[in-house]
Design a protein around this motif. Structure first.
Motif, PDB file in Angstrom:
ATOM      1  N   VAL A 104      16.888  46.839 -22.042  1.00  0.00           N
ATOM      2  CA  VAL A 104      17.566  46.465 -20.801  1.00  0.00           C
ATOM      3  C   VAL A 104      18.801  45.648 -21.157  1.00  0.00           C
ATOM      4  CG1 VAL A 104      15.525  46.539 -19.331  1.00  0.00           C
ATOM      5  CG2 VAL A 104      16.134  44.411 -20.492  1.00  0.00           C
ATOM      6  N   THR A 105      19.832  45.770 -20.353  1.00  0.00           N
ATOM      7  CA  THR A 105      21.063  45.015 -20.581  1.00  0.00           C
ATOM      8  C   THR A 105      21.411  44.208 -19.340  1.00  0.00           C
ATOM      9  OG1 THR A 105      22.434  46.867 -19.840  1.00  0.00           O
ATOM     10  CG2 THR A 105      21.970  46.707 -22.203  1.00  0.00           C
ATOM     11  N   GLY A 106      22.120  43.117 -19.558  1.00  0.00           N
ATOM     12  CA  GLY A 106      22.517  42.269 -18.448  1.00  0.00           C
ATOM     13  C   GLY A 106      23.567  41.272 -18.882  1.00  0.00           C
ATOM     14  N   ASP A 107      23.867  40.345 -17.991  1.00  0.00           N
ATOM     15  CA  ASP A 107      24.856  39.304 -18.282  1.00  0.00           C
ATOM     16  C   ASP A 107      24.201  38.035 -18.825  1.00  0.00           C
ATOM     17  OD1 ASP A 107      27.295  40.618 -17.158  1.00  0.00           O
ATOM     18  OD2 ASP A 107      26.041  40.620 -15.362  1.00  0.00           O
ATOM     19  N   ILE A 108      22.965  37.776 -18.411  1.00  0.00           N
ATOM     20  CA  ILE A 108      22.279  36.536 -18.764  1.00  0.00           C
ATOM     21  C   ILE A 108      20.818  36.842 -19.052  1.00  0.00           C
ATOM     22  CG2 ILE A 108      21.460  34.308 -17.865  1.00  0.00           C
ATOM     23  CD1 ILE A 108      23.986  34.249 -16.112  1.00  0.00           C
TER      24      ILE A 108
END
Length: 369
Positions: free
Chosen positions: A142-146
């Motif tokens: 999974v990818t995200g900003d935080i």
């Protein structure tokens, strides 16, 4: 475009921050290694500071409705003599006891459907100026900003990003249990801790005619004798303490008792690393004194969510997010009889105004605004 936030860990800290973030209309997903909601059978105390932190999300009122109120803690000697009482300041009214499983369910029900992804065991994290990428043991990514690390005192995320972080043994070992009070007469409704030569014993009444008890005994880490302790052994250890302590232990089934040594972590210089921020026990695990471990996790969640909502710059939000862990307990863990006698005498002489002042400090919660 809003920030995409990944939370690893669905304990009290992880669920609380997810609730807070969703109430602020942020995009958040929680990943939990367990395949379904599972919570160890123990009680928990929600103090006024945590209730205030939860108020904007409608959860505080639910806890008040389902929990058992108390206006403070009684501190007793092993003979049952009142040493003093930590009274909740009148402006805060009550603290509430609730089964940890019930609190967990309250937080889960406050989240949007499918927020929590079960069966996701953290493997490793990669982060750069563009974002954060989390890989799980099933090879999903999974990818995200935080990334919010809410994965507990033994946080795998902290071990990867801060490999030199270390634990501190508190000097005592702990047993906990939840049991029905049916058939045990004259169980008081008040919360109390007994401090004596054999250790510390706490009793916290729960809703639905249950009681949560805990016992703390000075010990070496991984002490073989205490690891093998049965409920009968624990009964024999505390059998000279006042009612209802021996009775509770004598009526506790083996499967109702949980045992573990007590650790905290050496405080980190900062609770973040690039795009990853730590909350709850993953950031500042404290020993179980004053019932503040879970309450600090809840405060963490509210404050972090507010800073992320307030600041567009992640580094600025993280830098402003700080929690001071505090430790009270060595005084309560004495086992020298002379020192116990001296401490107990001092407790009986401590004016309520001083205790109230300390309680005011502990139970105060200020928002970031």
């Amino acid at each position: 475009m809003g920030k995409k936030i990944i939370v690893v860990g669905s304990g009290i800290a992880g669920l609380s921050v997810a609730v807070a973030l969703q109430k602020m209309d942020m995009d958040v997903s929680v990943y939990e290694r367990a395949s379904k909601p599972t919570v160890a059978g123990a009680g928990i105390i929600i103090a006024p500071n945590a209730l205030k932190a939860l108020e904007p999300f409608g959860i505080a009122q639910t806890i008040k409705e389902r929990g058992k109120p108390s206006d403070g803690f009684h501190i007793l000697s092993e003979q049952g003599k009142m040493l003093n009482k930590l009274t909740i300041p009148s402006s805060y009214q009550y603290m509430y006891s609730i089964h940890r499983k019930d609190l967990h369910n309250i937080l889960l029900s406050a989240l949007r459907p499918n927020t929590v992804n079960w069966g996701k065991n953290f493997s490793h994290v990669i982060q750069d100026s563009q974002g954060v990428q989390v890989t799980f043991e099933d090879n999903s990514i999974v990818t995200g900003d935080i990334l919010i690390a809410a994965d507990g005192i033994h946080s795998p995320i902290r071990k990867q990003l801060f490999p030199n972080s270390s634990y501190r043994y508190a000097g005592y070992t702990c047993w906990r249990g939840v049991m029905a009070t049916k058939g045990i007469p004259n169980i008081k409704e008040s919360f109390f801790e007994t401090w004596g030569s054999q250790g510390r014993f706490g009793i916290v009444p729960l809703p639905n005619d249950q009681v949560y008890w805990y016992a703390l005994v000075n010990a070496k880490p991984n002490d073989a004798n205490y690891i093998k302790f049965t409920t009968t052994d624990l009964f024999n250890h505390f059998k000279e303490y006042h009612f209802p302590i021996p009775t509770l232990l004598n009526n506790t089934d083996e499967h109702q008792m949980i045992h573990r040594d007590v650790f905290d972590i050496v405080p980190m210089d900062k609770f973040y690393h690039h795009r990853t921020v730590f909350i709850g026990d993953a950031a500042h695990a404290v020993t179980p004194n004053m019932g503040q471990g879970a309450c600090q996790a809840i405060e963490d969640a509210r404050i972090l969510a507010e800073y992320l909502n307030k600041y567009e710059n992640i580094t600025q939000a993280f830098a402003n997010y700080s929690k001071q862990s505090w430790n009270i307990g060595k005084m309560a863990q004495m086992n020298n009889r002379f020192l116990i006698s001296l401490r107990n005498k001092l407790l009986t002489l401590t004016p309520q105004v001083m205790i109230q002042k300390q309680a005011q400090h502990v139970y105060n919660f200020e928002t970031t605004k």
